[in-house]
Design an enzyme around this catalytic site. Structure first.
Site, PDB file in Angstrom:
ATOM      1  N   ASP A 313       0.833  -1.189   0.000  1.00  0.00           N
ATOM      2  CA  ASP A 313       0.000   0.000   0.000  1.00  0.00           C
ATOM      3  C   ASP A 313       0.878   1.253   0.000  1.00  0.00           C
ATOM      4  OD1 ASP A 313      -2.685   1.326   0.523  1.00  0.00           O
ATOM      5  OD2 ASP A 313      -1.579   1.976   2.305  1.00  0.00           O
ATOM      6  N   GLU A 350       1.626  -0.475  -5.020  1.00  0.00           N
ATOM      7  CA  GLU A 350       0.700   0.604  -5.332  1.00  0.00           C
ATOM      8  C   GLU A 350       1.611   1.816  -5.523  1.00  0.00           C
ATOM      9  OE1 GLU A 350      -3.391   2.606  -3.657  1.00  0.00           O
ATOM     10  OE2 GLU A 350      -1.799   2.203  -2.220  1.00  0.00           O
TER      11      GLU A 350
END
Length: 646
Positions: A313, A350
């Site tokens: 993330d 990401e």
């Protein structure tokens, strides 16, 4: 340092820890065993202006705890300062909070793995499916009721059979690390359902276990069952920040252990946190001890829990060097790339964070694949009828060589996605032009404002048959684009079942039917499910859609609707939202022609010489199997796939 042991009644015994080696405090306590609950208290200066927030009155969770019992009760004095008295974060709170804090739990690591082996699915054969453990299984009628919403429920035969029917090789689990609900969310009577607020980097979240004390064992059992079915498990991990938030957040773990070591602090005012995550703080991945924590955690999940990879993330935050700039040669990348365990698993970034220079798609090192935001945005825009993106779409359909080829990577470095957890579902993408997040309690200010979505003439639910037919066509075209493009496709949970979140593009705080997959399938859901299954089979059976290397001029021909090859002018100034190309098969694989019409009116395409059989047509009610030569009409907002025929 004090080690704090708790008995079954919650009575605390404090043991001073006098030993320190290489800045690590340590102790050996004979007689402790599985189930023992514990925490830490740390002496030191409470001097926020200097970056120190030690407070021995606050019980701290061991960041290496393998299991966690309990959570934070915000009714207690769990902040380092007297927040409930309206005091500044610079004021020490001397009230004890052990009764209101989670505790680490000693675990028994033994597990009968048997002959479990990692499936090691080749990247070019990988098909990802992002899901939430609870949301995917909570309402599944084929999952025993006692197992719904759990690791074991996810590993049930009914779930695995469904995923395999789609061609899924790799499940990507939204955060399963033990998390903490933030104070603001709790105050609204809600929960951090998604879990992007990590409390324990080694502990599986107990909310997904049938019993909290069995989380470790049940997680391992889940992985073992997926592996037995030939499927990989990838974890969505959050190492860019922690649940402690900004200076006004609670003191639950590393803030009280060594604030200056673990967090990036403002150089001109160490009482403030540098925030590249949008969540109040940023872990300092340039510090050796933080790097050790992160890599120790990653290796634990691979070696002990047998997971097959990670999706990081806001990975750009981990790539920021000492000066704050994103650096492809940062310490984090260097450590991962030389690690004999981590360098051999699936690594997915990401590739952005919330800072102005945080969008880094295409800039990660050679071992990494990336969520391709360019693919998502370009494909959405094309199917809205945008003619300006045709040239960019050519790159996206061929593995985004402009982003990944120059650093030695391959098409699989592009994780192609149309939707993901943060944003509209596929159904909502063609049903709403504006977000509708009022139920989140933030005045509809949260979530993305620019979604490149369309409502086909009516905002939200409707009974207009023409609108509904157009939505179904667009959704089929979007999904088909995902599967005929080079790269690694990723499906979002429930898109194949026509799932809606009623226009909410950020339902992170809802543990309800809004965020759960509805398995009571109506006609539209059954039709979409069959469509996705067909696409999964198509990609599996034809290697031309999952090339290991980027296409060359011998492998693809770009076609003008009027016939002949596209010219430079066609790319620079496209007259229509159309794109067509012929893929040449290799070996025993056949060649295909792909016709894409993003216009609001039908378009005829002149076909290459020969006979071409329709394998797929996303237009409403379109039949398959006909053979064409000469030309083929493609309905508005439709994609047609043709296979060379004798």
């Amino acid at each position: 340092m004090e080690l704090c042991l708790f008995d079954a009644a919650g009575v605390e015994t404090r043991i001073p820890v006098p030993w320190r080696s290489l800045y690590i405090w340590h102790a050996y306590i004979p007689g402790l065993g599985p189930g023992q609950r514990y925490g830490w208290r740390v002496q030191g200066p409470f001097a926020p202006r200097e970056g120190h927030r030690f407070n021995p009155h606050k019980l701290l969770l061991d960041p290496y705890a393998r299991a966690v019992a309990g959570s934070v009760d915000y009714r207690g004095p769990v902040f380092g300062y007297p927040r409930d008295r309206g005091a500044s974060p610079d004021v020490l709170d001397d009230r004890d909070d052990a009764a209101f804090k989670p505790k680490g739990v000693v675990v028994d690591d033994k597990f009968a793995w048997g002959d479990d082996r990692a499936p090691c699915v080749p990247w070019n054969e990988t098909q990802l499916y992002e899901l939430h453990v609870r949301g995917f299984t909570k309402m599944h009628p084929g999952v025993p009721e006692a197992l719904r919403g759990t690791y074991l429920g996810l590993a049930s035969d009914a779930v695995i059979e469904h995923l395999k029917s789609l061609g899924v090789t790799t499940v990507e689990l939204m955060p399963i690390h033990q998390h903490l609900d933030e104070p603001a969310i709790v105050a609204r009577g809600m929960t951090n359902y998604w879990g992007y607020s990590t409390l324990g980097f080694f502990a599986p979240d107990t909310r997904f276990a049938t019993r909290g004390g069995d989380a470790v064992r049940e997680f391992k059992e889940m992985v073992k069952r997926f592996h037995a079915a030939g499927m990989e498990v990838v974890l969505d991990v959050v190492y860019n920040h922690t649940c402690e938030g900004d200076a006004e957040g609670p003191t639950v773990s590393v803030r009280g252990i060594d604030n200056r070591v673990y967090y990036r602090l403002a150089s001109d005012d160490p009482s403030e946190y540098v925030d590249y995550s949008g969540c109040g703080n940023t872990l300092d991945a340039t510090h050796p001890q933080v790097l050790k924590l992160v890599t120790d955690s990653l290796r634990y999940w691979v070696n002990e829990m047998h997971v097959d990879g990670f999706r990081f993330d806001l990975a750009a935050a981990l790539a920021r060097g000492a000066g704050g700039r994103v650096d492809g040669l940062s310490a984090f990348f260097a450590v991962v790339h030389q690690d004999p365990v981590l360098s051999c698993i699936k690594l997915i970034a990401e590739p952005w964070d919330v800072a102005a220079d945080g969008y880094q798609v295409g800039n990660f090192p050679i071992l990494w694949s990336e969520w391709n935001g360019r693919f998502r945005d370009t494909v959405r825009s094309f199917w809205r009828g945008d003619r300006k993106v045709v040239a960019d779409l050519g790159y996206r359909m061929t593995g985004s060589s402009d982003l990944f080829a120059d650093d030695g990577r391959h098409p699989h470095a592009s994780i192609n996605l149309i939707t993901a957890h943060d944003g509209f579902t596929l159904r909502d993408l063609v049903s709403y032009e504006k977000k509708h997040n009022e139920a989140n309690g933030e005045g509809n200010k949260d979530g993305w404002d620019d979604n490149s979505s369309q409502n086909c003439g009516v905002e939200g639910e409707t009974r207009d048959d023409r609108v509904l037919a157009r939505r179904r066509t667009l959704a089929r075209s979007l999904m088909a684009t995902l599967f005929v493009a080079q790269g690694s496709p990723m499906i979002e949970m429930g898109d194949e079942l026509w799932r809606t979140q009623r226009g909410n593009n950020n339902p992170y705080c809802h543990d309800s039917e809004l965020t759960s997959v509805d398995w009571d399938l109506g006609p539209d859901a059954r039709a979409m499910l069959e469509h996705v299954r067909r696409l999964g089979t198509l990609r599996k059976e034809h290697a031309v859609f999952r090339r290991r290397d980027f296409l060359t001029g011998k492998d693809i021909t770009w076609l003008r609707p009027e016939g002949g090859e596209m010219t430079q002018q066609d790319w620079l100034a496209p007259q229509r939202a159309t794109l067509a190309f012929q893929l040449v098969g290799r070996g025993e694989d056949d060649g295909f022609v792909v016709l894409m019409n993003g216009e609001r009116a039908a378009q005829s395409f002149v076909l290459p010489p020969g006979n071409w059989r329709v394998v797929l047509d996303t237009a409403e009610g379109a039949p398959h199997g006909q053979v064409f030569d000469g030309s083929r009409r493609v309905e508005a907002s439709s994609l047609v796939l043709l296979l060379a025929s004798e």
